[in-house]
Scaffold this motif. Sequence first.
Motif, PDB file in Angstrom:
ATOM      1  N   LEU A 123     -34.121  -2.082 -56.053  1.00 28.57           N
ATOM      2  CA  LEU A 123     -35.334  -2.879 -55.932  1.00 28.57           C
ATOM      3  C   LEU A 123     -35.066  -4.211 -55.254  1.00 28.57           C
ATOM      4  N   ASN A 124     -36.129  -4.780 -54.702  1.00 28.42           N
ATOM      5  CA  ASN A 124     -36.068  -6.123 -54.148  1.00 28.42           C
ATOM      6  C   ASN A 124     -36.481  -7.100 -55.244  1.00 28.42           C
ATOM      7  N   VAL A 125     -35.575  -8.003 -55.576  1.00 24.48           N
ATOM      8  CA  VAL A 125     -35.743  -8.873 -56.745  1.00 24.48           C
ATOM      9  C   VAL A 125     -35.743 -10.336 -56.317  1.00 24.48           C
ATOM     10  N   ALA A 126     -36.650 -11.113 -56.907  1.00 17.42           N
ATOM     11  CA  ALA A 126     -36.673 -12.564 -56.702  1.00 17.42           C
ATOM     12  C   ALA A 126     -36.435 -13.259 -58.028  1.00 17.42           C
ATOM     13  N   VAL A 127     -35.676 -14.350 -57.981  1.00 16.06           N
ATOM     14  CA  VAL A 127     -35.479 -15.193 -59.163  1.00 16.06           C
ATOM     15  C   VAL A 127     -36.028 -16.572 -58.834  1.00 16.06           C
ATOM     16  N   ILE A 128     -37.027 -16.996 -59.589  1.00 15.60           N
ATOM     17  CA  ILE A 128     -37.649 -18.303 -59.387  1.00 15.60           C
ATOM     18  C   ILE A 128     -37.081 -19.256 -60.432  1.00 15.60           C
ATOM     19  N   GLY A 129     -36.561 -20.394 -59.964  1.00 14.92           N
ATOM     20  CA  GLY A 129     -35.819 -21.280 -60.848  1.00 14.92           C
ATOM     21  C   GLY A 129     -34.366 -20.858 -60.886  1.00 14.92           C
ATOM     22  N   ALA A 130     -33.860 -20.395 -59.746  1.00 13.06           N
ATOM     23  CA  ALA A 130     -32.541 -19.753 -59.694  1.00 13.06           C
ATOM     24  C   ALA A 130     -31.389 -20.695 -59.956  1.00 13.06           C
ATOM     25  N   THR A 131     -31.602 -22.009 -59.799  1.00 14.58           N
ATOM     26  CA  THR A 131     -30.495 -22.945 -59.993  1.00 14.58           C
ATOM     27  C   THR A 131     -30.502 -23.594 -61.375  1.00 14.58           C
ATOM     28  N   GLY A 132     -31.498 -23.275 -62.195  1.00 10.45           N
ATOM     29  CA  GLY A 132     -31.555 -23.822 -63.546  1.00 10.45           C
ATOM     30  C   GLY A 132     -30.627 -23.084 -64.488  1.00 10.45           C
ATOM     31  N   MET A 133     -30.536 -23.567 -65.711  1.00 14.14           N
ATOM     32  CA  MET A 133     -29.618 -22.987 -66.689  1.00 14.14           C
ATOM     33  C   MET A 133     -29.935 -21.519 -66.958  1.00 14.14           C
ATOM     34  N   GLY A 165     -40.494 -23.010 -65.691  1.00 15.38           N
ATOM     35  CA  GLY A 165     -41.453 -23.792 -66.463  1.00 15.38           C
ATOM     36  C   GLY A 165     -42.868 -23.287 -66.332  1.00 15.38           C
ATOM     37  N   SER A 166     -43.704 -23.680 -67.295  1.00 20.38           N
ATOM     38  CA  SER A 166     -45.077 -23.177 -67.385  1.00 20.38           C
ATOM     39  C   SER A 166     -45.934 -23.541 -66.188  1.00 20.38           C
ATOM     40  N   GLU A 167     -45.817 -24.771 -65.701  1.00 18.28           N
ATOM     41  CA  GLU A 167     -46.674 -25.200 -64.601  1.00 18.28           C
ATOM     42  C   GLU A 167     -46.403 -24.395 -63.335  1.00 18.28           C
ATOM     43  N   ILE A 168     -45.135 -24.149 -63.046  1.00 15.36           N
ATOM     44  CA  ILE A 168     -44.788 -23.329 -61.878  1.00 15.36           C
ATOM     45  C   ILE A 168     -45.296 -21.902 -62.068  1.00 15.36           C
ATOM     46  N   SER A 169     -45.149 -21.378 -63.276  1.00 20.07           N
ATOM     47  CA  SER A 169     -45.610 -20.012 -63.549  1.00 20.07           C
ATOM     48  C   SER A 169     -47.120 -19.897 -63.390  1.00 20.07           C
ATOM     49  N   LYS A 170     -47.848 -20.874 -63.902  1.00 16.83           N
ATOM     50  CA  LYS A 170     -49.308 -20.853 -63.767  1.00 16.83           C
ATOM     51  C   LYS A 170     -49.736 -20.937 -62.305  1.00 16.83           C
ATOM     52  N   ILE A 182     -46.482  -7.789 -56.758  1.00 11.32           N
ATOM     53  CA  ILE A 182     -45.174  -8.025 -57.363  1.00 11.32           C
ATOM     54  C   ILE A 182     -45.322  -8.062 -58.882  1.00 11.32           C
ATOM     55  N   ILE A 183     -44.407  -7.422 -59.596  1.00 12.55           N
ATOM     56  CA  ILE A 183     -44.423  -7.477 -61.057  1.00 12.55           C
ATOM     57  C   ILE A 183     -43.665  -8.730 -61.493  1.00 12.55           C
ATOM     58  N   VAL A 184     -44.367  -9.581 -62.233  1.00 16.98           N
ATOM     59  CA  VAL A 184     -43.807 -10.853 -62.683  1.00 16.98           C
ATOM     60  C   VAL A 184     -43.285 -10.721 -64.107  1.00 16.98           C
ATOM     61  N   ILE A 185     -42.054 -11.166 -64.322  1.00 15.94           N
ATOM     62  CA  ILE A 185     -41.502 -11.295 -65.674  1.00 15.94           C
ATOM     63  C   ILE A 185     -41.307 -12.783 -65.893  1.00 15.94           C
ATOM     64  N   ASP A 186     -42.108 -13.355 -66.775  1.00  8.12           N
ATOM     65  CA  ASP A 186     -42.174 -14.807 -66.900  1.00  8.12           C
ATOM     66  C   ASP A 186     -41.508 -15.291 -68.166  1.00  8.12           C
ATOM     67  N   ASN A 187     -40.604 -16.252 -68.014  1.00  4.58           N
ATOM     68  CA  ASN A 187     -39.858 -16.775 -69.150  1.00  4.58           C
ATOM     69  C   ASN A 187     -40.494 -18.008 -69.791  1.00  4.58           C
ATOM     70  N   SER A 188     -41.612 -18.460 -69.249  1.00  2.00           N
ATOM     71  CA  SER A 188     -42.265 -19.650 -69.806  1.00  2.00           C
ATOM     72  C   SER A 188     -43.299 -19.248 -70.851  1.00  2.00           C
ATOM     73  N   SER A 189     -43.968 -20.258 -71.405  1.00  2.00           N
ATOM     74  CA  SER A 189     -45.012 -19.998 -72.408  1.00  2.00           C
ATOM     75  C   SER A 189     -46.386 -19.813 -71.775  1.00  2.00           C
ATOM     76  N   ALA A 190     -46.453 -19.814 -70.449  1.00  2.00           N
ATOM     77  CA  ALA A 190     -47.744 -19.836 -69.750  1.00  2.00           C
ATOM     78  C   ALA A 190     -48.668 -18.681 -70.098  1.00  2.00           C
ATOM     79  N   TRP A 191     -48.123 -17.485 -70.243  1.00  2.00           N
ATOM     80  CA  TRP A 191     -48.979 -16.290 -70.378  1.00  2.00           C
ATOM     81  C   TRP A 191     -48.774 -15.547 -71.696  1.00  2.00           C
ATOM     82  N   ARG A 192     -47.930 -16.047 -72.569  1.00  4.45           N
ATOM     83  CA  ARG A 192     -47.514 -15.266 -73.733  1.00  4.45           C
ATOM     84  C   ARG A 192     -48.664 -14.810 -74.629  1.00  4.45           C
ATOM     85  N   MET A 193     -49.642 -15.664 -74.823  1.00  8.75           N
ATOM     86  CA  MET A 193     -50.697 -15.320 -75.767  1.00  8.75           C
ATOM     87  C   MET A 193     -51.966 -14.807 -75.087  1.00  8.75           C
ATOM     88  N   GLU A 194     -51.881 -14.531 -73.780  1.00  5.44           N
ATOM     89  CA  GLU A 194     -53.009 -13.917 -73.086  1.00  5.44           C
ATOM     90  C   GLU A 194     -53.135 -12.460 -73.540  1.00  5.44           C
TER      91      GLU A 194
END
Length: 330
Positions: free
Chosen positions: A4-14, A75-80, A91-103
Amino acid sequence: MKKLNVAVIGATGMVGRTILKVLEERAFPINNLYLFASSKSKNTKVIFNNTEYLVEKLDYSSFNKDIDIALFSAGSEISKQYAPLAKEKGIIVIDNSSAWRMEEDVPLIVPEVNPQDIRWHKGIISNPNCSTIQVVVPLNPLHETYKIKRLVYSTYQAVSGSGVGGIMDLENGLKNLPNKKYPYPIAYNCIPHIDTFMDNGYTKEEFKMIEETKKILNDNALKITATTVRIPVKNCHSVSINIEFEKAFEVSHIYKILSESKGVIIQDDIDNNIYPMPISANGTDDVYVGRIRRDFSIENGVNMWVVSDNIRKGAATNAVQIAELVTETL
């Protein structure tokens, strides 16, 4: 297996860097890899599978590429801002922030607990809060057997949960330098304050644990309360859990259930001082459970102590495990 073709957003963070490490360790089937971050990280060089990649600046044209899965950890703002755009591109998004968790239409996935929920995603899948992930892994099989009535969470959370700023506050505090991230020094201290306070006196971190547990275990009737505390440990969160079941149980059966549960390792030998600790959980992907004992103050109560690496299982590894589930649907 299809690559698959994969993107990592926030690739330089912890977490982003740990996602790359876990993708490599687990030999995730990657054809093309795209790395995105903020402008300050543009052209940063990252080595993945012995190949050098340049980090690109995230912008609205980033998702014009042929991407199958995008792992967000910025972070949530970037994810939103960007996750809906990626979704529109198929693209299928797998989000590590709290932006969409309770939708309601966004699955909140812990692969050992509710992998079936991935089937109803509509383009965005959420990774739960780090502390929530590590508690639901052992709680789910117990809930299936004895039906949990009430939970009391008390967390002891590492500074890495606050990112680089939290780690710097701890390291600087040990040198008697001023704190910048937390409202008080964290060195030689503990702070009962994670995330912002809400009008009801709880913090958002406590609210996340309460509501996310209900969603993942698919049981809104659960009664849950939480107190979350930051402690001067660099990595790995610990949680004391008090559980009240609806059904009677034997402690020996609790051990049996957990010993047979995927992703759980029991460390509970008090005669030899064996119990879960951050220092031993660090750098691993399992959830460690110990100090299992009956709560004699209530009927059908039990206490346990749960430790896990919050950057790996609590974030990066869980996200990659979700991506592995996604590959089965493509």
